[in-house]
Motif scaffolding. Structure first.
Motif, PDB file in Angstrom:
ATOM      1  N   VAL A 119      22.431  -8.502  46.640  1.00 55.43           N
ATOM      2  CA  VAL A 119      23.055  -8.373  45.081  1.00 55.43           C
ATOM      3  C   VAL A 119      24.303  -7.828  45.133  1.00 55.43           C
ATOM      4  O   VAL A 119      24.989  -8.411  44.513  1.00 55.43           O
ATOM      5  N   ILE A 120      24.471  -6.955  46.098  1.00 56.54           N
ATOM      6  CA  ILE A 120      26.101  -6.382  46.301  1.00 56.54           C
ATOM      7  C   ILE A 120      26.916  -7.694  46.724  1.00 56.54           C
ATOM      8  O   ILE A 120      28.042  -7.737  46.228  1.00 56.54           O
ATOM      9  N   ASP A 121      26.517  -8.403  47.448  1.00 63.17           N
ATOM     10  CA  ASP A 121      27.380  -9.403  48.032  1.00 63.17           C
ATOM     11  C   ASP A 121      27.607 -10.358  46.744  1.00 63.17           C
ATOM     12  O   ASP A 121      28.560 -10.985  46.663  1.00 63.17           O
ATOM     13  N   ALA A 122      26.515 -10.754  46.223  1.00 63.06           N
ATOM     14  CA  ALA A 122      26.581 -11.791  45.129  1.00 63.06           C
ATOM     15  C   ALA A 122      27.957 -11.499  44.071  1.00 63.06           C
ATOM     16  O   ALA A 122      28.641 -11.763  43.505  1.00 63.06           O
ATOM     17  N   GLU A 123      27.545  -9.958  43.744  1.00 60.68           N
ATOM     18  CA  GLU A 123      28.438  -9.336  42.869  1.00 60.68           C
ATOM     19  C   GLU A 123      30.007  -9.224  43.401  1.00 60.68           C
ATOM     20  O   GLU A 123      30.768  -9.695  42.569  1.00 60.68           O
ATOM     21  N   GLN A 124      30.082  -9.252  44.477  1.00 61.35           N
ATOM     22  CA  GLN A 124      31.466  -9.119  45.215  1.00 61.35           C
ATOM     23  C   GLN A 124      31.978 -10.758  45.201  1.00 61.35           C
ATOM     24  O   GLN A 124      33.275 -10.459  44.772  1.00 61.35           O
ATOM     25  N   GLN A 125      31.260 -11.414  45.475  1.00 62.12           N
ATOM     26  CA  GLN A 125      31.724 -12.951  45.490  1.00 62.12           C
ATOM     27  C   GLN A 125      32.361 -13.038  43.786  1.00 62.12           C
ATOM     28  O   GLN A 125      33.049 -13.877  43.613  1.00 62.12           O
ATOM     29  N   GLU A 126      31.175 -12.881  42.771  1.00 65.08           N
ATOM     30  CA  GLU A 126      31.580 -13.053  41.463  1.00 65.08           C
ATOM     31  C   GLU A 126      32.702 -12.533  40.933  1.00 65.08           C
ATOM     32  O   GLU A 126      33.646 -12.736  40.425  1.00 65.08           O
ATOM     33  N   ARG A 127      33.108 -11.041  41.598  1.00 65.60           N
ATOM     34  CA  ARG A 127      34.114 -10.317  41.229  1.00 65.60           C
ATOM     35  C   ARG A 127      35.599 -10.900  41.858  1.00 65.60           C
ATOM     36  O   ARG A 127      36.647 -11.333  41.073  1.00 65.60           O
ATOM     37  N   LYS A 128      35.263 -11.475  43.057  1.00 63.06           N
ATOM     38  CA  LYS A 128      36.371 -12.159  43.722  1.00 63.06           C
ATOM     39  C   LYS A 128      36.874 -13.266  42.846  1.00 63.06           C
ATOM     40  O   LYS A 128      37.994 -13.667  42.650  1.00 63.06           O
ATOM     41  N   ARG A 129      35.615 -14.084  42.344  1.00 64.30           N
ATOM     42  CA  ARG A 129      36.074 -15.212  41.656  1.00 64.30           C
ATOM     43  C   ARG A 129      36.972 -14.878  40.379  1.00 64.30           C
ATOM     44  O   ARG A 129      37.836 -15.673  40.014  1.00 64.30           O
ATOM     45  N   LEU A 130      36.138 -13.910  39.623  1.00 66.53           N
ATOM     46  CA  LEU A 130      36.884 -13.629  38.560  1.00 66.53           C
ATOM     47  C   LEU A 130      38.372 -12.939  38.635  1.00 66.53           C
ATOM     48  O   LEU A 130      39.204 -13.700  37.732  1.00 66.53           O
ATOM     49  N   GLU A 131      38.557 -12.440  39.703  1.00 64.35           N
ATOM     50  CA  GLU A 131      39.976 -11.992  40.040  1.00 64.35           C
ATOM     51  C   GLU A 131      40.831 -13.018  40.212  1.00 64.35           C
ATOM     52  O   GLU A 131      42.159 -13.251  39.819  1.00 64.35           O
ATOM     53  N   ARG A 132      40.384 -14.154  40.798  1.00 66.71           N
ATOM     54  CA  ARG A 132      41.249 -15.215  41.285  1.00 66.71           C
ATOM     55  C   ARG A 132      41.400 -16.274  40.082  1.00 66.71           C
ATOM     56  O   ARG A 132      42.446 -16.533  39.863  1.00 66.71           O
ATOM     57  N   ASN A 133      40.475 -16.194  39.362  1.00 72.55           N
ATOM     58  CA  ASN A 133      40.753 -17.101  37.768  1.00 72.55           C
ATOM     59  C   ASN A 133      41.787 -16.369  37.083  1.00 72.55           C
ATOM     60  O   ASN A 133      42.485 -17.007  36.466  1.00 72.55           O
ATOM     61  N   LEU A 134      41.710 -14.954  37.100  1.00 76.24           N
ATOM     62  CA  LEU A 134      42.583 -14.217  36.046  1.00 76.24           C
ATOM     63  C   LEU A 134      43.976 -14.363  36.901  1.00 76.24           C
ATOM     64  O   LEU A 134      45.150 -14.715  36.230  1.00 76.24           O
ATOM     65  N   HIS A 135      44.204 -14.560  38.307  1.00 74.73           N
ATOM     66  CA  HIS A 135      45.449 -14.500  38.828  1.00 74.73           C
ATOM     67  C   HIS A 135      45.942 -15.936  38.761  1.00 74.73           C
ATOM     68  O   HIS A 135      47.369 -16.325  38.315  1.00 74.73           O
ATOM     69  N   LEU A 146      46.999  -6.363  32.605  1.00 74.24           N
ATOM     70  CA  LEU A 146      45.964  -7.429  33.109  1.00 74.24           C
ATOM     71  C   LEU A 146      45.845  -7.082  34.575  1.00 74.24           C
ATOM     72  O   LEU A 146      44.851  -7.188  35.310  1.00 74.24           O
ATOM     73  N   ARG A 147      47.041  -6.664  35.305  1.00 74.75           N
ATOM     74  CA  ARG A 147      47.231  -6.263  36.816  1.00 74.75           C
ATOM     75  C   ARG A 147      46.162  -5.344  37.103  1.00 74.75           C
ATOM     76  O   ARG A 147      45.044  -5.307  38.165  1.00 74.75           O
ATOM     77  N   ASP A 148      46.111  -4.143  36.162  1.00 74.18           N
ATOM     78  CA  ASP A 148      45.288  -3.108  36.530  1.00 74.18           C
ATOM     79  C   ASP A 148      43.465  -3.538  36.240  1.00 74.18           C
ATOM     80  O   ASP A 148      42.861  -3.185  37.294  1.00 74.18           O
ATOM     81  N   VAL A 149      43.440  -4.460  35.365  1.00 71.11           N
ATOM     82  CA  VAL A 149      42.007  -4.978  35.058  1.00 71.11           C
ATOM     83  C   VAL A 149      41.739  -5.887  36.151  1.00 71.11           C
ATOM     84  O   VAL A 149      40.522  -5.547  36.973  1.00 71.11           O
ATOM     85  N   ALA A 150      42.556  -6.457  36.839  1.00 76.90           N
ATOM     86  CA  ALA A 150      42.194  -7.503  37.687  1.00 76.90           C
ATOM     87  C   ALA A 150      42.219  -6.773  39.164  1.00 76.90           C
ATOM     88  O   ALA A 150      41.182  -6.851  39.804  1.00 76.90           O
ATOM     89  N   ARG A 151      42.860  -5.655  39.230  1.00 78.44           N
ATOM     90  CA  ARG A 151      42.602  -4.904  40.731  1.00 78.44           C
ATOM     91  C   ARG A 151      41.361  -4.042  40.563  1.00 78.44           C
ATOM     92  O   ARG A 151      40.644  -3.902  41.612  1.00 78.44           O
ATOM     93  N   GLY A 152      40.993  -3.766  39.338  1.00 81.84           N
ATOM     94  CA  GLY A 152      39.847  -2.987  39.228  1.00 81.84           C
ATOM     95  C   GLY A 152      38.432  -4.047  39.748  1.00 81.84           C
ATOM     96  O   GLY A 152      37.547  -3.397  39.939  1.00 81.84           O
TER      97      GLY A 152
END
Lengths: 214, 559
Positions: free
Chosen positions: B364-380, B425-431
């Motif tokens: 679950v944690i790993d899936a969440e982590q991957q999803e977070r990475k994907r989101l940050e990447r999309n924002l970036h 946006l930077r703060d959000v993405a970093r979070g």
């Protein structure tokens, strides 16, 4: 002045090429990856290379590694790293040897066209361009026994400008004072903080940053 | 039992009488050396293992062996019977050896060999007697010495061949004495095989008329007599093993929840023993740690015994194949360990559930982590780049509108707005996900955290190179959450962060000189942090005395 670029976003690559071209700089190469840039720099070293820190294929540390490699193998080529985020740790890595011909700026800075082209020229000429945000982070850093408290507000401004890589003339222009006055502020700060003063403007960037980081 | 003893007494009397009458000296001694041990061993085996046919079979062998002594009698009836039985003991030896240890002849080839042995010993023997090979026999019908001689040759050759095949069958299945400490069994099989071989040699010697036939006969008898002696040793070893079962019971009683394998391996004299527990919830076998395993199923010199309880498998013992010969020992050990095995099975099931739970938490944690990475990447790659391009465009427009001061001012204001949006946006993405961690590792990422902390932080990272991503992320959140807590609650004047790596673990220590009293149970921040660290197999501890100072230590396994 010859400039080579590595930036994977088409919008920004074209924007950079345009503003630098408009400013009279010669953009000789613009790639979307680090390897092509490195190959170009090996063959025809430009005055300055501008790199996005996140580049394909993994978007992890390709840009940073390329920047460090250029600094190591082509000391004559200025390196300006652009990033969406600023990391103190990365700034210190880039400056680990010296602040000569190195820049680390937020991507937003390119929208201040004049300041940005000025920073590119400074780095190309062997100076430095450190993002004001990095400097203000360092200045805001809490210290148990804060020697910065001894500085006047004016001296703080001068210290900030000095840390971003501004020359004495740049400081004087920015604060609308005479060059003499700027020089007086600088030597006053060195005395108050106990930093050994140096004539080289890029060397004093490193000295100030290291002082602030400690 | 009575019948057994009766037979024993009669046989001994018969053997002794026959010998005293006809063949005194060494021959008689050797003859008794064969018959008596078989009768004694057979009787003991029958007594010890009533279910096994081996005891009666051995007694019968000794008895028939004794009866063959009748061929040296002068009474025609006895003499005739003695002659008729002459080769039957050879077939019976073959039978006994191939039937060890259960008393049943298992396997098609073994059965064929044993039946052929009896057929040869009875049919060919009777035929040659009917044809008058022995003139004194009452069964003589006609006298055809040449034909009878041929049949005798065929009989001895066939019997020798069968004995040699029997010896080969035995030695092929010889247990490896080196791998497992089961010397008596290996020795027993060796002596059986040797007995069959020397018996075959004796027949060939008789056939070829060797001059040293008497010596060969003595050696043969000596070796044949050795087998039951070794057999007795084997029984004694099994008895000793059963006393180990007593020790096993003591062990289990002393430490009912302890590791079962060790005491079981001791009791079974098989250090290679392994246990597998049946987990009905998962429909699979598992080791004591709850990891799934498959049963080997009789390959590679291994054998398995599954222990059932209420028709449900509970545990499987996997051991060296030679142990299969000791059903009684296995039964005794299995019975002794029954309850404890059930306990161990429940423990294994619990561990399997824990593994499953931990695995799913980590996933679950790993899936969440991957999803977070994907989101940050999309924002970036999306919004952030577009906003930078927009700011650039506005900046260029502002530069071109040099003549119109009002337009320029408004454009500059718009650019400021975009820059402010970028900052937010930077703060959000970093979070969502600190990209620096993925790109440049823990040490670089922590430097920014320490620099932006609300109190002076001394940072020390003694961990070279990159670590697995989930470790870096967990360590990052430990530091980030701790520094946030220090800012909010600790009223500290300084803090220190220390990251070290030793013995496959990353240790993160965050210490402050604040008011103390922090608690993982209050405040969801620390609890969430502990959950996160525990989910990847780590441990979070906090020392926070009421009189001040908080020390938080996270240990994260990092391979």
């Amino acid at each position: 002045m010859r400039v080579a670029i590595a930036e994977d976003s088409v919008l920004l690559r074209e924007g950079l090429t345009r503003i630098l071209g408009d400013a009279g700089l010669d953009v000789v190469a613009a790639y979307d990856n680090a390897d092509d840039l490195l190959r170009y720099v090996r063959g025809f070293p430009p005055e300055v290379a501008i790199l996005d820190i996140r580049l394909p294929p993994t978007h992890n540390d390709e840009g940073m590694r390329a920047a460090l490699q250029i600094r190591e193998r082509h000391p004559g080529v200025g390196v300006l790293v652009l990033s969406q985020y600023l990391e103190l740790g990365l700034a210190m890595q880039l400056l680990s040897e010296s602040a000569d011909g190195v820049g680390y700026l937020l991507k937003d800075r390119i929208s201040d066209v004049e300041d940005f082209t000025g920073a590119v020229r400074r780095v190309a000429a062997g100076g430095s361009a450190i993002d004001p945000k990095i400097v203000s982070t360092l200045l805001q850093r809490r210290r148990s026994d804060d020697p910065l408290a001894a500085l006047t507000p004016r001296e703080r401004q001068v210290l900030e400008l000095m840390a971003t890589g501004a020359s004495n003339q740049g400081i004087a222009d920015d604060l609308v004072v005479t060059l003499r006055a700027a020089e007086k502020y600088v030597s006053g700060i060195f005395t108050k903080l106990g930093i050994p003063s140096t004539r080289s403007e890029s060397r004093r960037v490193l000295a100030v940053l290291l002082y602030l980081r400690a | 039992m009575v019948a057994g003893f009766g037979t024993l007494v009669v046989s001994i009397a018969l053997a002794l009488a026959g010998d005293e009458l006809v063949r005194p000296g060494l021959q008689a001694l050797l003859f008794n050396w064969i018959t008596v041990p078989y009768l004694i061993s057979g009787t003991i085996a029958w007594w010890r293992r009533p279910a096994s046919r081996l005891g009666p079979l051995m007694i019968a062998t000794g008895f028939v062996m004794a009866l063959t002594a009748l061929q040296w009698s002068t009474v025609p009836v006895l003499l005739s019977v003695g002659h008729l039985l002459d080769l039957v003991p050879a077939a019976m030896f073959l039978h006994v050896f191939l039937a060890y240890p259960t008393g049943r002849v298992a396997g098609r080839l073994r059965q064929v060999v044993v039946v052929a042995g009896y057929a040869t010993a009875v049919v060919l023997q009777l035929t040659k007697i009917l044809l008058g090979i022995n003139p004194d026999s009452l069964f003589t019908v006609t006298t055809k010495p040449v034909l009878a001689g041929r049949i005798e040759q065929a009989e001895l050759i066939t019997m020798s061949a069968l004995l040699l095949v029997g010896a080969a069958l035995l030695l092929v299945r010889r247990p490896s004495a080196i791998r497992v400490r089961r010397r008596p069994v290996a020795l027993l099989v060796d002596s059986f095989g040797l007995a069959l071989i020397v018996l075959a040699i004796l027949f060939v010697a008789g056939l070829r008329g060797w001059s040293q036939i008497e010596t060969v006969r003595h050696v043969t008898f000596a070796v044949l007599g050795l087998a039951p002696v070794v057999f007795l040793l084997g029984l004694l070893d099994a008895r000793l093993a059963r006393t180990d079962v007593g020790a096993l019971l003591m062990d289990l009683r002393a430490d009912p929840a302890g590791d079962l394998r060790e005491p079981l391996a001791r009791a079974l004299h098989d250090p290679s023993l392994t246990l597998a527990f049946w987990l009905p919830k998962y429909g699979s076998w598992a080791d004591s740690e709850g990891h799934a395993v498959t049963l080997p199923g009789g390959s590679d010199g291994r054998a398995t015994r599954v222990i059932y309880r209420d028709h449900e498998p509970v545990v499987a013992l996997e051991f060296d194949r030679s142990l299969e010969d000791e059903h009684e020992l296995l039964d005794a050990v299995a019975a002794a360990a029954g309850i404890a095995l059930e306990n161990s099975r429940l423990q294994a099931e619990l561990r399997a559930r824990l593994h499953e739970l931990q695995g799913s938490r980590a996933r679950v944690i790993d899936a969440e982590q991957q999803e977070r990475k994907r989101l940050e990447r999309n924002l970036h790659d999306g919004a952030q780049q577009r906003l930078v391009a927009l700011a650039l465009e506005i900046g260029l427009l502002a530069g071109q509108s040099a003549g119109d001061a009002d337009t320029k001012a408004r454009l500059m204001q718009a650019k400021q707005q975009v820059s402010a949006s970028l900052d937010e946006l930077r703060d959000v993405a970093r979070g969502i996900h600190p990209a620096v961690l993925t790109g440049h590792g823990l040490a670089v990422a922590l430097e920014s955290l320490a620099a932006q902390a609300a109190v002076p932080v001394t940072l020390e990272v003694v961990a070279d190179g990159r670590l697995p991503e989930h470790v870096e992320v967990a360590a990052y959140y430990v530091v980030s959450e701790s520094l946030t807590n220090i800012a909010k609650h600790a009223h500290a004047s300084t803090a220190s962060v220390r990251v070290t790596r030793s013995a496959g673990r990353l240790v993160v220590e965050v210490v402050d000189d604040g008011v103390g009293g922090a608690d993982t149970e209050r405040g969801s921040g620390l609890r969430g942090l502990a959950d996160r660290v525990e989910a990847i197999g780590g441990r979070l501890r906090i020392w926070s005395p009421a009189d001040g100072g908080t020390r938080l230590e996270a240990e994260i396994p990092c391979g």
